[in-house]
Write an enzyme that holds these catalytic residues in place. Structure first.
Site, PDB file in Angstrom:
ATOM      1  CG  HIS A 267      -1.869  -1.166   1.211  1.00 46.01           C
ATOM      2  ND1 HIS A 267      -2.136  -1.913   2.341  1.00 46.01           N
ATOM      3  CD2 HIS A 267      -2.553  -1.748   0.200  1.00 46.01           C
ATOM      4  CE1 HIS A 267      -2.960  -2.893   2.026  1.00 46.01           C
ATOM      5  NE2 HIS A 267      -3.231  -2.816   0.737  1.00 46.01           N
ATOM      6  CG  HIS A 268       1.585   3.100   2.793  1.00 44.16           C
ATOM      7  ND1 HIS A 268       0.906   2.149   3.532  1.00 44.16           N
ATOM      8  CD2 HIS A 268       0.790   4.189   2.743  1.00 44.16           C
ATOM      9  CE1 HIS A 268      -0.255   2.637   3.918  1.00 44.16           C
ATOM     10  NE2 HIS A 268      -0.358   3.879   3.465  1.00 44.16           N
TER      11      HIS A 268
ATOM     12  CG  HIS B 227       2.893  -3.193   9.109  1.00 46.51           C
ATOM     13  ND1 HIS B 227       2.545  -3.573   7.848  1.00 46.51           N
ATOM     14  CD2 HIS B 227       2.873  -4.316   9.874  1.00 46.51           C
ATOM     15  CE1 HIS B 227       2.300  -4.888   7.839  1.00 46.51           C
ATOM     16  NE2 HIS B 227       2.493  -5.354   9.060  1.00 46.51           N
TER      17      HIS B 227
END
Ligand SMILES: [Zn+2]
Length: 207
Positions: free
Chosen positions: A93-94, A160
């Site tokens: 996602h990042h 994360h």
């Protein structure tokens, strides 16, 4: 042996297209407002491209070569556990790192796999753009395809950086996921034994 191939979920091609990544990083830096020709950034696009080639190598590992001769026939049906396997991955996602430890266990049915191969299976799936839940499941499925055990249990603890660095609540930064197959799913005693064996004194996740 064919389903090992499927379980590896590889991408086509031979690896990261470095010139394209270099080009993209250069444009990214420009979009940040940076001067890409300044000394510190000069070599950055090329370095980043090389880095992604390494960090995303899991898409292109030959699973047969990886396992090689490390499958052994044995008459042993007690649980085998490899705990505290360090891993580094990238959240899809990042594209920021998530990292931590994986604990992998199985109950063999005639076949065991060489101990040193288990961390390589973890790497096979960690070195990709990932979500932790999927990575956990892929490790379990691959091991199942490779040795057809009575059951497999995988627990992954990850930190994360996309949550930590962005000031999202720190409590969300640490994540635990699990995948239980076969006897680990159907037999609560097996599952409990596994969870008890991985609980406790495995130091901090980041050392
Ligand atoms: Zn993320």
């Amino acid at each position: 042996m064919h389903n090992i191939e499927a379980a590896a979920e590889l991408l086509d091609g031979i690896g990261v297209a470095r010139p394209e990544v270099e080009q993209a990083v250069r444009r990214l830096l420009e979009a940040f407002g940076e001067d890409v020709s300044r000394q510190g950034l000069e070599g950055t696009p090329e370095r980043v491209a090389r880095m992604y080639d390494e960090l995303l190598a899991g898409y292109h590992v030959d699973p047969h070569a990886m396992i090689n001769d490390a499958l052994f026939d044995v008459e042993y049906d007690e649980m085998v556990i490899v705990r505290d396997i360090e891993f580094y991955s990238l959240c899809e996602h990042h594209m920021l790192p998530f990292l931590g430890r994986a604990h992998v266990a199985y109950t063999p049915s005639n076949k065991v796999i060489g101990l040193s191969k288990v961390p390589r299976i973890v790497d096979l799936f960690a070195r990709r753009l990932q979500v932790q839940e999927r990575m956990t499941r892929q490790i379990a499925d691959f091991l199942t395809a490779a040795i057809h055990p009575h059951g497999v249990g995988v627990v992954v603890e990850g930190l994360h950086l996309c949550a930590m660095m962005r000031g999202v609540k720190k409590a969300n930064a640490r994540m635990v996921t699990s995948a239980m197959c076969g006897s680990f799913e159907t037999n609560s005693q097996t599952r409990q034994e596994f969870l008890a064996l991985i609980a406790g004194n495995s130091g901090p996740i980041l050392t």
